[in-house]
Design an enzyme around this catalytic site. Structure first.
Site, PDB file in Angstrom:
ATOM      1  N   ARG A 323      62.991  53.649  23.138  1.00  0.00           N
ATOM      2  CA  ARG A 323      62.390  54.983  23.207  1.00  0.00           C
ATOM      3  C   ARG A 323      61.888  55.499  21.856  1.00  0.00           C
ATOM      4  O   ARG A 323      60.797  56.069  21.797  1.00  0.00           O
ATOM      5  CB  ARG A 323      63.345  55.993  23.839  1.00  0.00           C
ATOM      6  CG  ARG A 323      63.660  55.700  25.317  1.00  0.00           C
ATOM      7  CD  ARG A 323      64.371  56.865  25.989  1.00  0.00           C
ATOM      8  NE  ARG A 323      63.503  58.010  26.105  1.00  0.00           N
ATOM      9  CZ  ARG A 323      63.525  59.065  25.317  1.00  0.00           C
ATOM     10  NH1 ARG A 323      64.410  59.158  24.353  1.00  0.00           N
ATOM     11  NH2 ARG A 323      62.676  60.040  25.484  1.00  0.00           N
ATOM     12  N   TYR A 327      57.945  56.079  22.270  1.00  0.00           N
ATOM     13  CA  TYR A 327      57.399  57.436  22.305  1.00  0.00           C
ATOM     14  C   TYR A 327      58.041  58.380  21.299  1.00  0.00           C
ATOM     15  O   TYR A 327      58.196  59.572  21.561  1.00  0.00           O
ATOM     16  CB  TYR A 327      57.413  58.098  23.694  1.00  0.00           C
ATOM     17  CG  TYR A 327      58.026  57.422  24.876  1.00  0.00           C
ATOM     18  CD1 TYR A 327      57.188  56.869  25.863  1.00  0.00           C
ATOM     19  CD2 TYR A 327      59.400  57.376  25.062  1.00  0.00           C
ATOM     20  CE1 TYR A 327      57.745  56.291  26.991  1.00  0.00           C
ATOM     21  CE2 TYR A 327      59.954  56.797  26.205  1.00  0.00           C
ATOM     22  CZ  TYR A 327      59.106  56.255  27.161  1.00  0.00           C
ATOM     23  OH  TYR A 327      59.647  55.692  28.288  1.00  0.00           O
ATOM     24  N   CYS A 353      62.189  42.102  13.759  1.00  0.00           N
ATOM     25  CA  CYS A 353      61.101  41.963  12.787  1.00  0.00           C
ATOM     26  C   CYS A 353      59.871  42.755  13.204  1.00  0.00           C
ATOM     27  O   CYS A 353      58.843  42.181  13.604  1.00  0.00           O
ATOM     28  CB  CYS A 353      60.774  40.494  12.602  1.00  0.00           C
ATOM     29  SG  CYS A 353      62.221  39.601  12.049  1.00  0.00           S
TER      30      CYS A 353
END
Ligand code: PLP
Length: 423
Positions: A323, A327, A353
């Site tokens: 998350r 966003y 990475c």
């Protein structure tokens, strides 16, 4: 800013450090390792009960939008509580049935339902297909007619309201891929009402996620009520009104309406509508039921400094909780045992990475040099559900706390299981 958790009564600080209900996170880490998803049954019950109480005495069905957290034990909890389910794939249908849920409580949403998924849902006997396009409507009708069945349908109307949440989680604007334009819905309902393979049962919308105030919901409701009246005047009667999900939760300083306040506003409006007042009310909540019922427990591997930035490198990463990367979602991060000394500002990052692999930026924490435990809060929804094996990282263990009992509800993946189906 210090992250507080007064709104999470199942989480407390004791002399054993941070505890979920009666279980110390330190003990969980020692016994089961990290990273680990830890859920509170008390929190699940409390969130569920708040919605159930707010609707008691009404013809209503609260569906759990299971994509938020599809663990079988979580599904079973909701099935036993009396929830229905909002599903978005054939896989989710199978999961609900496997967990002991009943098909007759399932509403099937999603813009891309495949033929096999439609067939499976029809034969299982789902409560309703939430139809998202004319093409889908015709496909469902044809398949049902072939099987000698009538598919219960509802049109997912796109009410063109701005949910004012992150663009990636807004779904009710006309430029989004979801739903059927308000002005096209009437003609499609007429077509559906005449189709031998279709049975018109409802109307629905879902305008987005993490919505923290009432106006977008009320605006969407008005659009649906208008349509219900127009349909009624054309002799098309609906038995249910599904307002979708999307009610937000407190991650940091959001102040969403309580379930009681949310329902009060909706029900007050519906009671004044001649047709809607008689209809069954359906909701599809995901985040509001499970988001604040879980956390991600992680261990500090290293502290490092680059320029004037201080990084806390932990053993959870974007593959576990995407998350923040996806966003810019904010999750409070708190110490299980804060060290003494002045807090410093850390960017909390994982080992993956990607520069997008961060879990929190500029967080004020009291940390040692390594091995400290951190809890990433409000991670019960769209956490494990969206996790992946990126960087050959096995997915983390899931645990459910119930008072003094701790149950593993999903084992940690083994590395060998990651290539099991490869040649
Ligand atoms: C994701 C989704 C929900 C649940 O959204 P939340 O914000 O988690 O409540 C409900 N209905 C549909 C159709 C969805 O796609």
């Amino acid at each position: 800013m210090q992250d507080d958790f007064a709104h999470l009564p199942w989480l407390s600080r004791t002399e054993r450090g941070l505890c979920v209900e009666s279980i110390a996170l330190t003990d969980i880490a020692a016994q089961h390792g990290t990273p680990a998803w830890v859920y509170s049954k008390q929190a699940l019950s409390k969130h569920w009960q708040a919605f159930a109480d707010a609707l008691s005495g009404r013809k209503a069905l609260i569906c759990y939008a299971m994509k938020a957290n599809p663990n079988l034990s979580i599904l079973r909890f909701f099935a036993e509580a009396g929830a229905g389910f909002d599903i978005v794939s054939g896989g989710e249908l199978a999961r609900v049935l496997q967990a002991g849920g009943s098909a007759s409580t399932i509403v099937f949403s999603g813009v891309g339902k495949r033929r096999d998924e439609i067939r499976d849902a029809l034969t299982a006997g789902v409560k309703c297909f939430n139809v998202e396009s004319a093409a889908e409507l015709r496909r469902i009708g044809a398949i049902a007619a072939d099987l000698g069945l009538r598919a219960p349908i509802s049109l997912r109307v796109n009410p063109d309201v701005d949910a004012k949440s992150h663009p990636y989680i807004s779904t009710g604007l006309k430029e989004n891929k979801f739903g059927i334009a308000h002005q096209e819905a009437l003609a499609l309902y007429r077509e559906a009402a005449k189709h031998p393979g279709l049975k018109v049962v409802g109307i629905d919308c879902h305008i987005g996620s993490q919505i923290t105030d009432m106006p977008p919901f009320m605006a969407a409701l008005e659009k649906l009520l208008e349509l219900i009246e127009q349909l009624h005047s054309q002799g098309i009667a609906l038995s249910h009104l599904d307002l979708g999900g999307g009610l937000g939760i407190r991650y940091t300083d959001e102040d969403p309406p309580s379930p009681a306040a949310f329902m009060q506003s909706i029900v007050d409006r519906i009671e004044r509508h001649p047709q809607a007042r008689e209809m069954e009310l359906i909701f599809e909540f995901g985040r509001a039921l499970v988001g604040n019922a879980g956390l991600l427990l992680t261990r500090l591997e290293y502290v490092k400094q680059n320029g004037d930035r201080l990084f806390a490198v932990v053993d959870a990463a974007m593959n576990d909780l995407i998350r923040p990367a996806l966003y810019e979602g904010y999750h409070p991060i708190i110490e299980v045992h804060p060290t003494t000394g002045e807090p410093k500002l850390y960017d909390v990052v994982g080992p993956v990475c990607e520069s997008g692999d961060w879990l929190g930026k500029a967080r004020s924490l009291r940390l040692g040099v390594e091995d400290d435990l951190l809890a990433i809060l409000s991670a019960g929804a769209y956490g494990m559900a969206m996790s992946s094996n990126y960087n050959a990282r096995p997915r983390a263990i899931e645990l459910l706390v119930d008072g003094t009992s701790l149950r593993v509800i999903r084992e940690r993946e083994t590395v060998a299981s990651l290539w099991q189906s490869e040649v």
